[in-house]
Scaffold this active site. Structure first.
Site, PDB file in Angstrom:
ATOM      1  N   HIS A 127      -9.125  -4.038  -2.182  1.00 33.20           N
ATOM      2  CA  HIS A 127      -8.156  -3.341  -1.335  1.00 33.20           C
ATOM      3  C   HIS A 127      -8.695  -1.962  -0.957  1.00 33.20           C
ATOM      4  O   HIS A 127      -8.645  -1.557   0.214  1.00 33.20           O
ATOM      5  CB  HIS A 127      -6.822  -3.221  -2.082  1.00 33.20           C
ATOM      6  CG  HIS A 127      -5.744  -2.539  -1.313  1.00 33.20           C
ATOM      7  ND1 HIS A 127      -4.718  -3.231  -0.712  1.00 33.20           N
ATOM      8  CD2 HIS A 127      -5.531  -1.229  -1.037  1.00 33.20           C
ATOM      9  CE1 HIS A 127      -3.904  -2.372  -0.101  1.00 33.20           C
ATOM     10  NE2 HIS A 127      -4.382  -1.132  -0.295  1.00 33.20           N
ATOM     11  N   GLU A 128      -9.230  -1.232  -1.931  1.00 36.97           N
ATOM     12  CA  GLU A 128      -9.714   0.122  -1.668  1.00 36.97           C
ATOM     13  C   GLU A 128     -10.996   0.120  -0.836  1.00 36.97           C
ATOM     14  O   GLU A 128     -11.182   0.984   0.030  1.00 36.97           O
ATOM     15  CB  GLU A 128      -9.908   0.889  -2.979  1.00 36.97           C
ATOM     16  CG  GLU A 128      -8.677   0.978  -3.855  1.00 36.97           C
ATOM     17  CD  GLU A 128      -7.377   1.313  -3.138  1.00 36.97           C
ATOM     18  OE1 GLU A 128      -7.396   2.028  -2.107  1.00 36.97           O
ATOM     19  OE2 GLU A 128      -6.313   0.859  -3.582  1.00 36.97           O
ATOM     20  N   CYS A 139       0.850  -1.187   0.000  1.00 38.76           N
ATOM     21  CA  CYS A 139       0.000   0.000   0.000  1.00 38.76           C
ATOM     22  C   CYS A 139       0.886   1.237   0.000  1.00 38.76           C
ATOM     23  O   CYS A 139       1.880   1.285   0.727  1.00 38.76           O
ATOM     24  CB  CYS A 139      -0.910  -0.009   1.230  1.00 38.76           C
ATOM     25  SG  CYS A 139      -2.014   1.393   1.336  1.00 38.76           S
ATOM     26  N   HIS A 146     -10.016  -0.143   2.647  1.00 33.02           N
ATOM     27  CA  HIS A 146      -9.635   1.181   3.171  1.00 33.02           C
ATOM     28  C   HIS A 146     -10.861   1.941   3.663  1.00 33.02           C
ATOM     29  O   HIS A 146     -10.829   2.553   4.728  1.00 33.02           O
ATOM     30  CB  HIS A 146      -8.937   2.019   2.094  1.00 33.02           C
ATOM     31  CG  HIS A 146      -7.462   1.895   2.075  1.00 33.02           C
ATOM     32  ND1 HIS A 146      -6.656   2.279   3.126  1.00 33.02           N
ATOM     33  CD2 HIS A 146      -6.619   1.450   1.104  1.00 33.02           C
ATOM     34  CE1 HIS A 146      -5.390   2.065   2.807  1.00 33.02           C
ATOM     35  NE2 HIS A 146      -5.335   1.562   1.600  1.00 33.02           N
TER      36      HIS A 146
END
Length: 138
Positions: A128-129, A87, A132
């Protein structure tokens, strides 16, 4: 506008609030910041530039362009696999479980509700986002 990258775990762990049409400038800032880091990054969430809003951008390999999603939510996922991810906001790499195919509900750049299916590496980036947005660090 290109924004600085946040590295604070406190900011990155904070779950995102829903985005509204007032956050359109934030979406453009994320696209600009992703483009500025294209050599080292394929996706970003708003908390990576210090804003706790549910907004993500990512490079879509199948379309060959960067995409923007407000309030993304993964509604289906199939084909789990193990991989290693890094990241831009955090040093090192981590082991994660991802899914080969996902369905995402989101609001587009005009805040119209959409549903789309993604596969492969683009699906991995979106996962992945979305993590977040939930305050999950990878």
């Amino acid at each position: 506008m290109i924004r600085p990258i946040a590295h604070s775990r406190i900011i990155l762990r904070r779950p995102a609030e829903p985005a509204t049409p007032a956050d359109a400038v934030l979406g453009q800032d994320l696209l600009d910041t992703l483009a500025a880091h294209a050599d080292e990054c394929v996706g970003m969430a708003a908390n990576m530039i210090g804003v706790s809003k549910a907004v993500i951008v990512f490079h879509d390999e199948s379309r060959g362009k960067d995409m923007l999603m407000y309030n993304p939510r993964i509604t289906q996922q199939t084909g789990p696999y193990e991989t290693v991810e890094g990241c831009l906001s955090l040093p090192g790499q981590r082991d994660v479980t991802r899914y080969r195919c996902i369905t995402v509900e989101y609001d587009d750049e005009n805040f119209r509700h959409r549903t789309a299916r993604y596969e492969g590496y683009t699906a991995q980036i979106i996962q992945h986002e979305v993590d977040h947005c939930a305050g999950v660090l990878v």
